[in-house]
Design a protein around this motif. Sequence first.
Motif, PDB file in Angstrom:
ATOM      1  N   HIS A 157      23.229  34.026  25.310  1.00 15.61           N
ATOM      2  CA  HIS A 157      24.589  33.506  25.489  1.00 15.61           C
ATOM      3  C   HIS A 157      25.620  34.501  24.966  1.00 15.61           C
ATOM      4  N   GLU A 158      25.363  35.060  23.794  1.00 14.32           N
ATOM      5  CA  GLU A 158      26.288  36.031  23.211  1.00 14.32           C
ATOM      6  C   GLU A 158      26.357  37.297  24.057  1.00 14.32           C
ATOM      7  N   PHE A 159      25.198  37.725  24.570  1.00 16.32           N
ATOM      8  CA  PHE A 159      25.168  38.917  25.431  1.00 16.32           C
ATOM      9  C   PHE A 159      25.962  38.663  26.710  1.00 16.32           C
ATOM     10  N   ARG A 160      25.829  37.455  27.257  1.00 12.39           N
ATOM     11  CA  ARG A 160      26.562  37.110  28.478  1.00 12.39           C
ATOM     12  C   ARG A 160      28.069  37.140  28.226  1.00 12.39           C
ATOM     13  N   GLN A 161      28.491  36.613  27.087  1.00 11.91           N
ATOM     14  CA  GLN A 161      29.923  36.621  26.761  1.00 11.91           C
ATOM     15  C   GLN A 161      30.446  38.048  26.663  1.00 11.91           C
ATOM     16  N   LEU A 162      29.648  38.922  26.047  1.00 13.76           N
ATOM     17  CA  LEU A 162      30.042  40.330  25.941  1.00 13.76           C
ATOM     18  C   LEU A 162      30.114  40.985  27.317  1.00 13.76           C
ATOM     19  N   ARG A 163      29.123  40.656  28.158  1.00 10.73           N
ATOM     20  CA  ARG A 163      29.097  41.229  29.514  1.00 10.73           C
ATOM     21  C   ARG A 163      30.313  40.781  30.317  1.00 10.73           C
ATOM     22  N   LEU A 164      30.632  39.500  30.245  1.00  7.82           N
ATOM     23  CA  LEU A 164      31.778  38.984  30.980  1.00  7.82           C
ATOM     24  C   LEU A 164      33.077  39.618  30.497  1.00  7.82           C
ATOM     25  N   ALA A 165      33.187  39.792  29.171  1.00  2.86           N
ATOM     26  CA  ALA A 165      34.385  40.420  28.604  1.00  2.86           C
ATOM     27  C   ALA A 165      34.503  41.868  29.074  1.00  2.86           C
ATOM     28  N   GLU A 170      36.920  45.996  32.614  1.00  2.00           N
ATOM     29  CA  GLU A 170      36.758  47.010  33.653  1.00  2.00           C
ATOM     30  C   GLU A 170      37.575  46.657  34.894  1.00  2.00           C
ATOM     31  N   LYS A 171      37.604  45.374  35.231  1.00  2.00           N
ATOM     32  CA  LYS A 171      38.366  44.924  36.390  1.00  2.00           C
ATOM     33  C   LYS A 171      39.859  45.168  36.168  1.00  2.00           C
ATOM     34  N   MET A 172      40.324  44.879  34.949  1.00  2.00           N
ATOM     35  CA  MET A 172      41.735  45.093  34.625  1.00  2.00           C
ATOM     36  C   MET A 172      42.076  46.579  34.676  1.00  2.00           C
ATOM     37  N   GLU A 173      41.165  47.422  34.197  1.00  2.00           N
ATOM     38  CA  GLU A 173      41.392  48.874  34.231  1.00  2.00           C
ATOM     39  C   GLU A 173      41.491  49.377  35.671  1.00  2.00           C
ATOM     40  N   LYS A 174      40.582  48.887  36.530  1.00  2.00           N
ATOM     41  CA  LYS A 174      40.604  49.301  37.933  1.00  2.00           C
ATOM     42  C   LYS A 174      41.886  48.846  38.621  1.00  2.00           C
ATOM     43  N   LEU A 175      42.323  47.629  38.283  1.00  2.00           N
ATOM     44  CA  LEU A 175      43.552  47.106  38.880  1.00  2.00           C
ATOM     45  C   LEU A 175      44.748  47.938  38.442  1.00  2.00           C
ATOM     46  N   ALA A 176      44.782  48.279  37.135  1.00  2.82           N
ATOM     47  CA  ALA A 176      45.879  49.098  36.613  1.00  2.82           C
ATOM     48  C   ALA A 176      45.880  50.475  37.266  1.00  2.82           C
ATOM     49  N   ALA A 177      44.683  51.062  37.425  1.00  2.79           N
ATOM     50  CA  ALA A 177      44.570  52.378  38.058  1.00  2.79           C
ATOM     51  C   ALA A 177      45.021  52.316  39.511  1.00  2.79           C
ATOM     52  N   LYS A 178      44.667  51.232  40.191  1.00  5.88           N
ATOM     53  CA  LYS A 178      45.048  51.067  41.592  1.00  5.88           C
ATOM     54  C   LYS A 178      46.561  50.959  41.722  1.00  5.88           C
ATOM     55  N   GLN A 179      47.176  50.198  40.788  1.00  4.08           N
ATOM     56  CA  GLN A 179      48.628  50.048  40.823  1.00  4.08           C
ATOM     57  C   GLN A 179      49.321  51.378  40.545  1.00  4.08           C
ATOM     58  N   THR A 180      48.757  52.137  39.578  1.00  2.00           N
ATOM     59  CA  THR A 180      49.328  53.453  39.257  1.00  2.00           C
ATOM     60  C   THR A 180      49.233  54.388  40.447  1.00  2.00           C
ATOM     61  N   THR A 181      48.070  54.353  41.112  1.00  2.00           N
ATOM     62  CA  THR A 181      47.866  55.191  42.296  1.00  2.00           C
ATOM     63  C   THR A 181      48.840  54.815  43.405  1.00  2.00           C
ATOM     64  N   ALA A 182      49.067  53.504  43.543  1.00  2.00           N
ATOM     65  CA  ALA A 182      49.982  53.029  44.583  1.00  2.00           C
ATOM     66  C   ALA A 182      51.401  53.525  44.312  1.00  2.00           C
ATOM     67  N   VAL A 183      51.813  53.441  43.031  1.00  2.00           N
ATOM     68  CA  VAL A 183      53.156  53.903  42.664  1.00  2.00           C
ATOM     69  C   VAL A 183      53.275  55.406  42.883  1.00  2.00           C
ATOM     70  N   THR A 184      52.256  56.140  42.404  1.00  2.00           N
ATOM     71  CA  THR A 184      52.257  57.604  42.567  1.00  2.00           C
ATOM     72  C   THR A 184      52.254  57.986  44.037  1.00  2.00           C
ATOM     73  N   GLY A 185      51.460  57.247  44.815  1.00  2.00           N
ATOM     74  CA  GLY A 185      51.396  57.513  46.243  1.00  2.00           C
ATOM     75  C   GLY A 185      52.735  57.267  46.920  1.00  2.00           C
ATOM     76  N   THR A 186      53.425  56.210  46.482  1.00  2.00           N
ATOM     77  CA  THR A 186      54.742  55.904  47.048  1.00  2.00           C
ATOM     78  C   THR A 186      55.735  57.005  46.721  1.00  2.00           C
ATOM     79  N   GLU A 187      55.678  57.457  45.444  1.00  2.00           N
ATOM     80  CA  GLU A 187      56.573  58.535  45.028  1.00  2.00           C
ATOM     81  C   GLU A 187      56.293  59.810  45.815  1.00  2.00           C
ATOM     82  N   SER A 188      55.012  60.122  45.987  1.00  2.00           N
ATOM     83  CA  SER A 188      54.634  61.312  46.746  1.00  2.00           C
ATOM     84  C   SER A 188      55.088  61.197  48.194  1.00  2.00           C
ATOM     85  N   SER A 189      54.936  59.982  48.746  1.00  2.00           N
ATOM     86  CA  SER A 189      55.333  59.743  50.123  1.00  2.00           C
ATOM     87  C   SER A 189      56.839  59.923  50.289  1.00  2.00           C
TER      88      SER A 189
END
Length: 253
Positions: A157-165, A170-189
Motif C-alpha cells: 500500500h505504501e509503495f503504491r502511494q509512492l508510485r502514484l505520487a 511526472e505528469k505535472m512535469e510533462k504538462l509544464a514542459a508541454k506548456q513551455t514548449t507551446a509558448v516558446t513555439g508561439t514566440e518562435s512562430s
Amino acid sequence: MKFQKIISIEKIDAILPQTQCEQCGYPGCKPYATAIANGEADINQCPPGGQEGIEELATLLGIQPKPLDTTHGVTKPRAVALIDESICIGCTLCIQACPVDAILGAAKQMHTIIADECTGCELCIAPCPVDCISMVAVEETLDDWKKRGADRARERHEFRQLRLAREKAEKMEKLAAKQTTAVTGTESSNTAALAEADAKKAVIAAAIARAKAKKAAIAPKNTDTLTPDQRAQIDEIEARRAEIEKLKQTKKD
C-alpha cells in the motif's frame, strides 16, 4: 483526546488489519491510525478488525473498549476477490481501485487477482461495469492474515502511494514542459512571421526602387539636334504624361 503520536501511531497501525479498505472513513490503515492518535477518530471504526481489534486498541491507549460502530460496516469472514475472466472486458477500473496492486491486467485484456496479495477490501467490486468480480471466502482467520500478509499489505500500500505520487509529479512535469514548449513555439512562430513580413517589405521596396530607377532612365535621347518646335512637342507630351500619372495617383488616394 490526543495520544503520544511518536509512540502510538506505529503501534496503532500494527494492530489494524491492513486491509486498506477505507471503511473507517480514511484512505488506508495508516491514516486511520494517525487520526486515532490525534484524537480525530474513534477506535471502533474498523469492521475488518472486529471487536478483537477494538479491545486491542483500547488496551494500548488505556481507554475503555466499545462496540463496533456498524455505520462503517460489519465484520465479515476473510475473503478474497475473484474475477470471472470470461466476462472481464479489460477496463482497468478494478486495477485503479486496488489499494495494494493485487490485480494483474492491461487495457482491453483479461484481468486476474493475485490471491495471496488480495486483502479482501472489496474496493474493486463497485467500479466494475460488468459485475465480474465476487468475493470468495477463504479458510484463514484474521490472526492468520496478520501473521502472513498484513505487513506485506502495508508495504504494498505504501509503495503504491509512492508510485502514484511519482506518476502524478511526472505528469505535472510533462504538462509544464508541454506548456513551455507551446509558448516558446508561439514566440518562435511570431518571430518567424515578423521576419518573413520584413523580408517581403524589403523585396517590395527593392522592386519599387528598381521601377523608379528604370523610369528615371527612360528619357529622350539624341535631343541635342532637335529644333525648338520638336522640343516643345516633347515637353507637351511629358506634361500630359505627368498629368495622367497625377490623375491616377489621385484616384488611388
